[in-house]
Design an enzyme around this catalytic site. Structure first.
Site, PDB file in Angstrom:
ATOM      1  N   ARG A 171       0.743  -1.165  -0.062  1.00 55.14           N
ATOM      2  CA  ARG A 171      -0.026  -0.057   0.016  1.00 55.14           C
ATOM      3  C   ARG A 171       0.770   1.400   0.026  1.00 55.14           C
ATOM      4  NH1 ARG A 171      -4.965  -0.463   3.985  1.00 55.14           N
ATOM      5  NH2 ARG A 171      -3.617   0.182   5.581  1.00 55.14           N
ATOM      6  N   LYS A 186      11.113  -0.536   7.071  1.00 53.06           N
ATOM      7  CA  LYS A 186      11.502  -1.230   8.152  1.00 53.06           C
ATOM      8  C   LYS A 186      10.369  -2.246   8.518  1.00 53.06           C
ATOM      9  CE  LYS A 186      10.903  -1.639  12.248  1.00 53.06           C
ATOM     10  NZ  LYS A 186      10.466  -3.020  12.880  1.00 53.06           N
ATOM     11  N   SER A 241       0.409   1.046  15.543  1.00 51.39           N
ATOM     12  CA  SER A 241      -0.342   1.531  16.737  1.00 51.39           C
ATOM     13  C   SER A 241      -0.400   3.135  17.069  1.00 51.39           C
ATOM     14  CB  SER A 241       0.183   0.971  18.125  1.00 51.39           C
ATOM     15  OG  SER A 241       1.509   1.314  18.274  1.00 51.39           O
ATOM     16  N   GLU A 262      -1.287   5.704   9.453  1.00 51.51           N
ATOM     17  CA  GLU A 262      -2.445   4.407   9.325  1.00 51.51           C
ATOM     18  C   GLU A 262      -2.599   4.057  10.706  1.00 51.51           C
ATOM     19  OE1 GLU A 262      -4.839   4.345   7.399  1.00 51.51           O
ATOM     20  OE2 GLU A 262      -3.999   5.395   5.568  1.00 51.51           O
ATOM     21  N   CYS A 296      -7.043  -3.573  11.961  1.00 54.14           N
ATOM     22  CA  CYS A 296      -7.277  -2.138  12.266  1.00 54.14           C
ATOM     23  C   CYS A 296      -8.860  -1.870  11.857  1.00 54.14           C
ATOM     24  CB  CYS A 296      -6.518  -1.116  11.840  1.00 54.14           C
ATOM     25  SG  CYS A 296      -6.125  -1.358   9.913  1.00 54.14           S
ATOM     26  N   GLU A 393      -8.655  -1.220  21.509  1.00 54.46           N
ATOM     27  CA  GLU A 393      -8.980  -2.091  20.286  1.00 54.46           C
ATOM     28  C   GLU A 393      -8.349  -3.573  20.800  1.00 54.46           C
ATOM     29  OE1 GLU A 393      -5.454  -0.702  17.893  1.00 54.46           O
ATOM     30  OE2 GLU A 393      -6.591  -1.491  16.061  1.00 54.46           O
TER      31      GLU A 393
HETATM   32  P1  NAP Z   1       3.253  -1.325  16.774  1.00 50.28           P
HETATM   33  O1  NAP Z   1       3.556  -1.704  17.898  1.00 50.28           O
HETATM   34  O2  NAP Z   1       3.047   0.313  16.351  1.00 50.28           O
HETATM   35  O3  NAP Z   1       4.429  -1.544  15.412  1.00 50.28           O
HETATM   36  C1  NAP Z   1       4.042  -1.256  14.233  1.00 50.28           C
HETATM   37  C2  NAP Z   1       5.562  -1.002  13.644  1.00 50.28           C
HETATM   38  O4  NAP Z   1       6.412   0.078  14.148  1.00 50.28           O
HETATM   39  C3  NAP Z   1       6.277  -2.182  13.762  1.00 50.28           C
HETATM   40  O5  NAP Z   1       7.306  -2.261  12.295  1.00 50.28           O
HETATM   41  C4  NAP Z   1       7.297  -1.889  14.860  1.00 50.28           C
HETATM   42  O6  NAP Z   1       8.702  -2.492  15.114  1.00 50.28           O
HETATM   43  C5  NAP Z   1       7.402  -0.200  14.727  1.00 50.28           C
HETATM   44  N1  NAP Z   1       7.859   0.299  15.970  1.00 50.28           N
HETATM   45  C6  NAP Z   1       7.509   0.143  17.159  1.00 50.28           C
HETATM   46  N2  NAP Z   1       8.222   1.297  17.903  1.00 50.28           N
HETATM   47  C7  NAP Z   1       8.904   2.140  17.081  1.00 50.28           C
HETATM   48  C8  NAP Z   1       9.360   3.331  17.108  1.00 50.28           C
HETATM   49  N3  NAP Z   1       9.866   4.141  18.154  1.00 50.28           N
HETATM   50  N4  NAP Z   1      10.024   3.887  16.032  1.00 50.28           N
HETATM   51  C9  NAP Z   1       9.648   3.303  14.581  1.00 50.28           C
HETATM   52  N5  NAP Z   1       9.079   2.111  14.644  1.00 50.28           N
HETATM   53  C10 NAP Z   1       8.631   1.573  15.649  1.00 50.28           C
HETATM   54  O7  NAP Z   1       1.899  -1.741  16.326  1.00 50.28           O
HETATM   55  P2  NAP Z   1       1.619  -3.397  15.772  1.00 50.28           P
HETATM   56  O8  NAP Z   1       1.310  -4.171  17.203  1.00 50.28           O
HETATM   57  O9  NAP Z   1       2.723  -4.093  15.137  1.00 50.28           O
HETATM   58  O10 NAP Z   1       0.352  -3.349  14.844  1.00 50.28           O
HETATM   59  C11 NAP Z   1      -1.036  -3.225  15.492  1.00 50.28           C
HETATM   60  C12 NAP Z   1      -1.149  -1.760  15.319  1.00 50.28           C
HETATM   61  O11 NAP Z   1      -1.482  -1.478  13.894  1.00 50.28           O
HETATM   62  C13 NAP Z   1      -2.952  -1.808  15.888  1.00 50.28           C
HETATM   63  O12 NAP Z   1      -3.000  -0.670  16.348  1.00 50.28           O
HETATM   64  C14 NAP Z   1      -3.576  -1.725  14.333  1.00 50.28           C
HETATM   65  O13 NAP Z   1      -4.938  -1.437  14.390  1.00 50.28           O
HETATM   66  C15 NAP Z   1      -2.581  -0.985  13.792  1.00 50.28           C
HETATM   67  N6  NAP Z   1      -2.983  -1.119  12.097  1.00 50.28           N
HETATM   68  C16 NAP Z   1      -3.316   0.263  11.445  1.00 50.28           C
HETATM   69  C17 NAP Z   1      -3.714  -0.068  10.105  1.00 50.28           C
HETATM   70  C18 NAP Z   1      -4.259   1.096   9.369  1.00 50.28           C
HETATM   71  O14 NAP Z   1      -4.054   0.846   8.219  1.00 50.28           O
HETATM   72  N7  NAP Z   1      -4.929   1.992   9.910  1.00 50.28           N
HETATM   73  C19 NAP Z   1      -3.570  -1.520   9.538  1.00 50.28           C
HETATM   74  C20 NAP Z   1      -3.034  -2.315  10.270  1.00 50.28           C
HETATM   75  C21 NAP Z   1      -2.696  -2.190  11.514  1.00 50.28           C
HETATM   76  P3  NAP Z   1       8.953  -3.798  15.774  1.00 50.28           P
HETATM   77  O15 NAP Z   1       8.074  -4.707  15.138  1.00 50.28           O
HETATM   78  O16 NAP Z   1      10.254  -4.062  15.863  1.00 50.28           O
HETATM   79  O17 NAP Z   1       8.426  -3.556  17.309  1.00 50.28           O
END
Ligand code: NAP
Length: 489
Positions: A171, A186, A241, A262, A296, A393
């Site tokens: 996307r 990343k 998140s 997103e 999400c 969530e």
């Molecule tokens: P997350 O913990 O925020 O992680 C997402 C990405 O961010 C991972 O690659 C993570 O790396 C990275 N990350 C974590 N801390 C970071 C920092 N300080 N700087 C840069 N990158 C960082 O979220 P998740 O648990 O993987 O995903 C679930 C969330 O995504 C839910 O809230 C969901 O609703 C949301 N989501 C939203 C959409 C949308 O289109 N709106 C689509 C899908 C998911 P690591 O893996 O190394 O921790």
């Protein structure tokens, strides 16, 4: 050798488990690697490089070096590469789906659905690449002509989550390629393999070295801070998140980078008294159970008119209770494990708290024994409107049902959340559909459907769900700047 290990042995040699920088596959500077786990039993699938800030900046160097020539590459060439990548990805659906299922847990059949969805962005933006155009007009006083031209934003950073390891990447990657941007990606530490597979596939499709660079690593904060602190990076697009999104928006301020976010959701699923309950239950299965609820867009709060709530709950519970839970690669499995123990504990805690608040479990409700992080499809009724499960969530296969009496009440309760991503409405009344869609504070409204995702539609949210749109005609705008040229006559 187990069936799973045999399949892994077939698959893994085709996956580069290395950093992809400037067209070369390589290790982290210090040779460090980290484990990629199988959420179905916690075992190690393989390892990938644990890179940090240094390698991330080298990836940005490569993206910067490739930027000018990539932006100058004819749109038709950029389009053809995306189209070839679409064809390759589609042809390899089975391999990609199995790989994704192994690292993320989702059933292979669902993973195939994600491959089709993820590939569709490559096709859609291959079509958009040749339709980037500016405008030409006469100034109102007639004294000059006003020309606008579109230019690529420049090098981008993409940070993607684990729940849709392919589609959340394409996307961003596809419109960036179409618009002539280079990028560093990343991927989530828990699901890097699908992204590494995609990078090799794009290279095979003809993407020049340096346009797409992949950095895997455990210290996401160090990687993003190093790149966002660099004034050569012009844009960040993040899916994940809301908490991490806020950190990245703050980090974008110093270099005034363009930002797309997103973030999380808390989708209401509103069933009015005139809804077709067959349609509503079928859609609930999709909106709730797609990706084990780890989406999400997942229906997070079921708001059902009091006159049909009993029938709806009974039918939904029968369908959810009949789903087959198990390892995503096994035949007939419809619900895989959650991503890790922390995710499962968080779902279990929300359910326990809801029951403590007065909710009743109709089906499911207790974590399944390990190994693996399985949680059964669960339906809760009589959920108090202020229970944590309706505010947070859930990210798991749990459907909390609450009731309402009037249309006004349904709308105000649906909007009573910090989030504003997806929402779902079930009614056979067209006037009501329009009234409700106009008043819902969400970026997307599904009417009599549980699926809003479509490469041709502008996906995105408002409020704490972020800003920017992915897909549709809007998706490429995130990667384009406008220059206006004044031409006196
Ligand atoms: P997350 O913990 O925020 O992680 C997402 C990405 O961010 C991972 O690659 C993570 O790396 C990275 N990350 C974590 N801390 C970071 C920092 N300080 N700087 C840069 N990158 C960082 O979220 P998740 O648990 O993987 O995903 C679930 C969330 O995504 C839910 O809230 C969901 O609703 C949301 N989501 C939203 C959409 C949308 O289109 N709106 C689509 C899908 C998911 P690591 O893996 O190394 O921790």
């Amino acid at each position: 050798m187990s069936d799973r290990d045999a399949r892994l042995d077939d698959l893994l040699p085709a996956v580069h488990r290395a950093l992809f920088i400037g067209g070369a596959w390589r290790e982290a500077d210090d040779g460090a690697r980290f484990d990629v786990l199988d959420p179905a039993d916690g075992s190690v699938l393989t390892t990938v490089p644990d890179a940090g800030a240094g390698e991330a900046v080298e990836a940005l160097d490569a993206a910067v070096a490739a930027q000018a020539s990539w932006a100058a590459t004819p749109p038709r060439e950029r389009s053809d590469i995306l189209r070839r990548a679409f064809d390759l990805l589609t042809a390899r659906t089975d391999d990609v789906a199995l790989l994704m299922s192994l690292e993320m847990g989702k059933p292979v059949a669902e993973a195939k659905g994600e491959v089709a969805y993820g590939a569709d962005f490559l096709r859609w933006f291959s079509e958009e690449a040749v339709r980037i155009h500016g405008t030409w007009m006469s100034a109102p006083n007639g004294a000059s002509r006003l020309l606008t031209m579109r230019k690529s934003v420049g090098p981008c950073l993409f940070v993607t989550p684990w729940n849709f390891p392919l589609a959340m990447g394409t996307r961003k990657i596809a419109p960036a390629i179409a618009a002539g941007c280079t990028m560093v990606v990343k991927p989530a530490a828990q699901t890097p393999l699908t992204m590494l597979y995609l990078a090799a596939l794009l290279a095979e499709a003809g993407l020049p070295d340096g346009v797409l660079n992949i950095v895997t690593g455990l210290d996401a904060g160090a990687i993003s801070a190093a790149l966002q602190g660099d004034d050569r990076l012009r844009k960040i697009s993040f899916t994940g998140s809301t908490g991490v999104g806020k950190v990245l928006v703050r980090q974008s301020a110093d270099q005034l980078q363009r930002v797309s976010m997103e973030l999380g959701g808390n989708a209401p699923f509103v069933v009015f008294e005139d809804a077709d309950l067959d349609v509503a239950v079928e859609a609930a299965m999709v909106a709730k159970m797609r990706n084990m609820g780890e989406a999400c867009t997942a229906a997070n709060r079921f708001l059902v008119h009091e006159s049909v709530a009993g029938a709806f709950a009974e039918r939904l519970a029968a369908r959810m209770g009949a789903l087959v839970v198990g390892r995503g690669q096994d035949d007939g499995v419809q619900v895989g494990p959650l991503i890790d123990e922390k995710a499962r504990e968080s779902v279990a805690e929300l359910v326990t708290d809801a029951v403590h608040d007065g909710a009743r479990v109709v089906v499911g409700g207790e974590p399944l024994p390990g190994p693996g992080y399985f949680y059964p499809p669960t339906v809760l009724v009589d959920v108090p409107a202020d229970s944590a499960i309706t505010r947070e969530e859930i990210f798991g296969p749990v459907a909390p049902i609450t009731t309402f009496t009037t249309e006004d009440e349904a709308i105000s309760r649906a909007n009573d959340t910090e989030y504003g991503l997806a929402s779902y409405v079930f009614t056979r009344d067209l006037a009501r559909t329009i009234r409700v869609a106009e008043r819902l504070e969400f970026g997307m409204v599904g009417v009599n459907t549980g699926l809003v995702s479509n490469a041709a539609a502008p996906f995105g949210g408002m409020k704490a769900s972020g800003f920017g749109r992915e897909g549709g005609f809007e998706g490429i705008e995130e990667y384009l700047e406008t220059t206006y040229v004044a031409l006196p006559v």
